[in-house]
Scaffold this active site. Structure first.
Site, mmCIF file in Angstrom:
data_model
loop_
_atom_site.group_PDB
_atom_site.id
_atom_site.type_symbol
_atom_site.label_atom_id
_atom_site.label_comp_id
_atom_site.label_asym_id
_atom_site.label_seq_id
_atom_site.Cartn_x
_atom_site.Cartn_y
_atom_site.Cartn_z
ATOM 1 C CE LYS A 1 -3.845 -2.280 2.446
ATOM 2 N NZ LYS A 1 -4.722 -2.247 3.644
ATOM 3 C CG HIS B 1 -4.975 -6.365 -0.390
ATOM 4 N ND1 HIS B 1 -6.153 -6.545 0.298
ATOM 5 C CD2 HIS B 1 -5.028 -7.211 -1.451
ATOM 6 C CE1 HIS B 1 -6.893 -7.450 -0.342
ATOM 7 N NE2 HIS B 1 -6.228 -7.866 -1.400
ATOM 8 C CD GLU C 1 -8.087 -9.322 -3.830
ATOM 9 O OE1 GLU C 1 -6.971 -9.795 -3.515
ATOM 10 O OE2 GLU C 1 -8.916 -8.902 -2.988
ATOM 11 C CG ASN D 1 -3.485 -2.662 7.052
ATOM 12 O OD1 ASN D 1 -3.329 -2.197 5.912
ATOM 13 N ND2 ASN D 1 -4.526 -3.406 7.382
ATOM 14 C CE1 TYR E 1 -9.074 -3.318 0.670
ATOM 15 C CE2 TYR E 1 -8.323 -1.336 -0.449
ATOM 16 C CZ TYR E 1 -8.058 -2.436 0.359
ATOM 17 O OH TYR E 1 -6.793 -2.643 0.850
HETATM 18 P P1 DAT Z 1 -7.390 -7.294 5.444
HETATM 19 O O1 DAT Z 1 -6.662 -6.190 4.730
HETATM 20 O O2 DAT Z 1 -6.588 -7.846 6.582
HETATM 21 O O3 DAT Z 1 -7.927 -8.351 4.521
HETATM 22 P P2 DAT Z 1 -10.140 -6.335 5.621
HETATM 23 O O4 DAT Z 1 -10.379 -6.972 4.298
HETATM 24 O O5 DAT Z 1 -11.089 -6.629 6.723
HETATM 25 O O6 DAT Z 1 -8.666 -6.614 6.161
HETATM 26 O O7 DAT Z 1 -10.160 -4.755 5.447
HETATM 27 C C1 DAT Z 1 -9.545 -4.151 4.319
HETATM 28 C C2 DAT Z 1 -8.775 -2.950 4.779
HETATM 29 O O8 DAT Z 1 -9.678 -1.958 5.276
HETATM 30 C C3 DAT Z 1 -7.806 -3.204 5.931
HETATM 31 O O9 DAT Z 1 -6.560 -3.669 5.480
HETATM 32 C C4 DAT Z 1 -7.711 -1.863 6.582
HETATM 33 C C5 DAT Z 1 -9.087 -1.278 6.370
HETATM 34 N N1 DAT Z 1 -9.919 -1.487 7.545
HETATM 35 C C6 DAT Z 1 -10.520 -2.640 7.923
HETATM 36 N N2 DAT Z 1 -11.225 -2.499 9.036
HETATM 37 C C7 DAT Z 1 -11.091 -1.193 9.385
HETATM 38 C C8 DAT Z 1 -11.577 -0.390 10.460
HETATM 39 N N3 DAT Z 1 -12.354 -0.902 11.412
HETATM 40 N N4 DAT Z 1 -11.205 0.920 10.486
HETATM 41 C C9 DAT Z 1 -10.414 1.445 9.536
HETATM 42 N N5 DAT Z 1 -9.931 0.743 8.485
HETATM 43 C C10 DAT Z 1 -10.251 -0.547 8.426
HETATM 44 MG MG MG Z 2 -9.388 -8.294 3.060
#
Ligand code: DAT
Ligand code: MG
Length: 143
Positions: free
Chosen positions: A3, A109, A120, A106, A43
């Site tokens: 990212k 991805h 993807e 974080n 997303y």
């Molecule tokens: P991952 O990236 O571990 O697959 P995810 O698919 O649940 O996690 O979410 C996609 C991204 O969205 C994640 O990397 C960071 C952001 N995100 C997820 N939950 C969030 C939250 N509660 N507040 C802010 N950003 C969030």
């Molecule tokens: Mg995810």
């Protein structure tokens, strides 16, 4: 996909190194500016979540590095290498655990299932951008 924060923090080499050293094979790699359209499609599963808007703005805010890695168990093992979504909960030794402190930054991805990876990969890469090659190390990595 590394990212924008991973790119800005000069962690591209370190992140790639972790997948290479584990034994996975790089079959696609590109640095790119992400369009809003691509970020929103990527997303799409999160479009009703309150963080969706901020997440899309973040992903288009600076370049990313998109990658495709191949090898035994790569999807689930990559998620382990990456660590928990919130870096605060991610174990030390994972990418997010070692380099992150905030869920909105974080670093990387990773696809969460084989079907997601397929979706993807076709979203991010054209067929010509994926290189099928036979690593000479393969017999030393996979039985
Ligand atoms: P991952 O990236 O571990 O697959 P995810 O698919 O649940 O996690 O979410 C996609 C991204 O969205 C994640 O990397 C960071 C952001 N995100 C997820 N939950 C969030 C939250 N509660 N507040 C802010 N950003 C969030
Ligand atoms: Mg995810």
């Amino acid at each position: 996909m590394i990212k924008p924060d991973g790119v800005q923090r000069n962690l591209v080499g370190e992140i790639i190194r972790r997948f290479e050293s584990k034994g996975y094979t790089l079959v696609g790699l590109k640095m790119m500016s992400v369009s809003r359209e691509l970020a929103e499609k990527h997303y799409d599963v999160h479009k009703e979540r309150p963080f969706f808007g901020g997440l899309v703005e973040f992903i288009i805010s600076a370049p990313v590095v998109a990658m495709v890695w191949e090898g035994e168990g790569v999807v689930s093992t990559a998620r382990k290498i990456i660590g928990a979504t919130n870096p605060i909960n991610a174990e030390l030794g994972t990418i997010r655990g070692d380099y992150g402190i905030s869920i909105g930054r974080n670093l990387i991805h990773g696809s969460d299932a084989i079907e997601t990876a397929q979706r993807e990969i076709s979203l991010w890469f054209s067929e010509e951008e994926l290189i099928a090659w036979e690593p000479t190390l393969k017999p030393w990595l996979e039985e």
